[in-house]
Enzyme design. Sequence first.
Site, PDB file in Angstrom:
ATOM      1  N   TRP A  84      54.315 -60.103 141.247  1.00 21.39           N
ATOM      2  CA  TRP A  84      55.770 -59.920 141.187  1.00 21.39           C
ATOM      3  C   TRP A  84      56.162 -58.633 140.467  1.00 21.39           C
ATOM      4  O   TRP A  84      57.333 -58.294 140.414  1.00 21.39           O
ATOM      5  CB  TRP A  84      56.429 -61.144 140.536  1.00 21.39           C
ATOM      6  CG  TRP A  84      56.265 -62.407 141.343  1.00 21.39           C
ATOM      7  CD1 TRP A  84      55.696 -62.516 142.586  1.00 21.39           C
ATOM      8  CD2 TRP A  84      56.672 -63.737 140.976  1.00 21.39           C
ATOM      9  NE1 TRP A  84      55.733 -63.826 143.005  1.00 21.39           N
ATOM     10  CE2 TRP A  84      56.321 -64.599 142.041  1.00 21.39           C
ATOM     11  CE3 TRP A  84      57.295 -64.290 139.854  1.00 21.39           C
ATOM     12  CZ2 TRP A  84      56.572 -65.970 142.009  1.00 21.39           C
ATOM     13  CZ3 TRP A  84      57.551 -65.649 139.811  1.00 21.39           C
ATOM     14  CH2 TRP A  84      57.194 -66.492 140.883  1.00 21.39           C
ATOM     15  N   LYS A  85      55.186 -57.968 139.871  1.00 18.79           N
ATOM     16  CA  LYS A  85      55.431 -56.683 139.176  1.00 18.79           C
ATOM     17  C   LYS A  85      56.589 -56.825 138.170  1.00 18.79           C
ATOM     18  O   LYS A  85      56.778 -57.895 137.613  1.00 18.79           O
ATOM     19  CB  LYS A  85      55.650 -55.570 140.196  1.00 18.79           C
ATOM     20  CG  LYS A  85      54.508 -55.509 141.227  1.00 18.79           C
ATOM     21  CD  LYS A  85      54.506 -54.285 142.084  1.00 18.79           C
ATOM     22  CE  LYS A  85      53.339 -54.381 143.072  1.00 18.79           C
ATOM     23  NZ  LYS A  85      53.182 -53.184 143.886  1.00 18.79           N
ATOM     24  N   GLU A  93      48.833 -49.105 140.021  1.00 18.92           N
ATOM     25  CA  GLU A  93      50.016 -48.648 139.279  1.00 18.92           C
ATOM     26  C   GLU A  93      49.673 -48.452 137.807  1.00 18.92           C
ATOM     27  O   GLU A  93      50.179 -47.538 137.159  1.00 18.92           O
ATOM     28  CB  GLU A  93      51.177 -49.640 139.470  1.00 18.92           C
ATOM     29  CG  GLU A  93      51.785 -49.489 140.858  1.00 18.92           C
ATOM     30  CD  GLU A  93      52.473 -50.731 141.401  1.00 18.92           C
ATOM     31  OE1 GLU A  93      52.789 -51.653 140.635  1.00 18.92           O
ATOM     32  OE2 GLU A  93      52.689 -50.762 142.628  1.00 18.92           O
ATOM     33  N   GLU A  96      42.676 -52.550 147.311  1.00 18.27           N
ATOM     34  CA  GLU A  96      44.050 -52.110 147.511  1.00 18.27           C
ATOM     35  C   GLU A  96      44.075 -50.594 147.680  1.00 18.27           C
ATOM     36  O   GLU A  96      44.165 -49.862 146.682  1.00 18.27           O
ATOM     37  CB  GLU A  96      44.907 -52.498 146.306  1.00 18.27           C
ATOM     38  CG  GLU A  96      45.017 -53.987 146.101  1.00 18.27           C
ATOM     39  CD  GLU A  96      46.351 -54.372 145.474  1.00 18.27           C
ATOM     40  OE1 GLU A  96      47.067 -55.159 146.093  1.00 18.27           O
ATOM     41  OE2 GLU A  96      46.668 -53.866 144.391  1.00 18.27           O
ATOM     42  N   GLY A 139      53.031 -50.728 148.678  1.00 18.56           N
ATOM     43  CA  GLY A 139      54.476 -50.523 148.629  1.00 18.56           C
ATOM     44  C   GLY A 139      54.981 -49.491 149.619  1.00 18.56           C
ATOM     45  O   GLY A 139      56.129 -49.058 149.536  1.00 18.56           O
ATOM     46  N   GLY A 192      52.469 -57.794 147.080  1.00 17.79           N
ATOM     47  CA  GLY A 192      53.510 -57.344 146.154  1.00 17.79           C
ATOM     48  C   GLY A 192      54.886 -57.674 146.716  1.00 17.79           C
ATOM     49  O   GLY A 192      55.374 -58.793 146.579  1.00 17.79           O
ATOM     50  N   GLY A 193      55.491 -56.704 147.387  1.00 19.26           N
ATOM     51  CA  GLY A 193      56.875 -56.837 147.860  1.00 19.26           C
ATOM     52  C   GLY A 193      57.176 -58.147 148.575  1.00 19.26           C
ATOM     53  O   GLY A 193      58.183 -58.805 148.277  1.00 19.26           O
TER      54      GLY A 193
HETATM   55  P1  PGA Z   1      52.661 -54.374 148.186  1.00 20.22           P
HETATM   56  O1  PGA Z   1      51.932 -54.377 146.757  1.00 20.22           O
HETATM   57  O2  PGA Z   1      52.304 -55.654 148.877  1.00 20.22           O
HETATM   58  O3  PGA Z   1      54.118 -54.283 147.857  1.00 20.22           O
HETATM   59  O4  PGA Z   1      52.145 -53.171 148.922  1.00 20.22           O
HETATM   60  C1  PGA Z   1      50.623 -54.850 146.631  1.00 20.22           C
HETATM   61  C2  PGA Z   1      50.176 -54.730 145.176  1.00 20.22           C
HETATM   62  O5  PGA Z   1      50.617 -53.823 144.488  1.00 20.22           O
HETATM   63  O6  PGA Z   1      49.368 -55.556 144.706  1.00 20.22           O
END
Ligand code: PGA
Length: 253
Positions: free
Chosen positions: A9-10, A96, A164, A170, A230-231
Site C-alpha cells: 500500500w506504500k 523505491e 520487480e 508504477g 502496488g497501485g
Molecule cells: P505497482 O507497484 O504495482 O504499482 O507497479 C509494485 C510495487 O512497487 O511493489
Amino acid sequence: MKRILAGNWKMNLGVAEALALFTSVAEGLRGAGGVSCLVFPPATALHALAGARGPGDPKLGAQNCSTEPKGAFTGEIAAEQAREAGAEYILVGHSERRRLFCESDALVRQKLKAAWRAELTPVLCVGETLAERERRETRDVLARQIQRALEGASPRAPLRVAYEPVWAIGTGVVAAPAEVGEAHAWISEELTAAGRGDEPPTPILYGGSVDPKNAASLAAIPAVDGFLVGGASLRAESFLAIAEALRGDPPAH
Ligand code: PGA
C-alpha cells in the site's frame, strides 16, 4: 504450494481507510481459498489492522525497518516493533527504498538480518533499471543483489523474493512473459547457489504494474509463485480480481 498475493500500500491510506480496505479484501477472500494473501499497510495502520484481523484473513507486513533493535534512531521503526504491532512479513530492498533512500546492497543485507532477528519473513525485492536492461545487465544485477543480500545467511531462514523490474513499477508497463520467466529462472539459479535449492523452494513473486487486465497472462507463467501489487492493491475490487487470476491451479515447475 499456494500462490501468494501481496499488496504493497506504500505511503497511502489513513487508519480508517486502511481498515476499510482490509475488511473488504478479507471479506472478499473469505472461503475462497487457493491464494495466500499478505498486505503491507503503512506502519501507522499496522496495529489497528492486526486488531481487526480474524483467523484466515490476510497476513500483515511492514514496508521497512531499521537495522537496529532499539535506541536513539529518531523516526526509525525496529523490526521488533513492527512484529509487536502485528507484522509477520517485511519488505526489504524495494526499489523505491534503494533509489529514493539510497539503500545499498549492504544495507539490504543488514535489514534482512534485522527481519530474521525479529522473526519476520522478509520479501526481498530485486530488479533491474531500464538502463541496466538495455545494457543487457539484468542477469548480473539480479545475481549481485541476491548474492550480496544473502551473504552469510542461513539457507533455512524464511524468505520470499519479488522480481520487480524497476521500469515496470508504477509505470503501467508490464514485463513480457518471456522476460519474467527468464528473470525468475535466473533468480532460482542464484537461490540454489545460495544453498536454497532444496524443498521447500523459495517462492518468487512478480511485481510491477500487475492489474486485473494483465494478471491472468502473468499468472500463466510457470515460474511465477505470486504477485507483489502496488497501485492495484489500493482498491479491493482490483486486488480481488488479481486474486481470482492467481487462484487457478499453480503451474507445475
Ligand atoms: P505497482 O507497484 O504495482 O504499482 O507497479 C509494485 C510495487 O512497487 O511493489
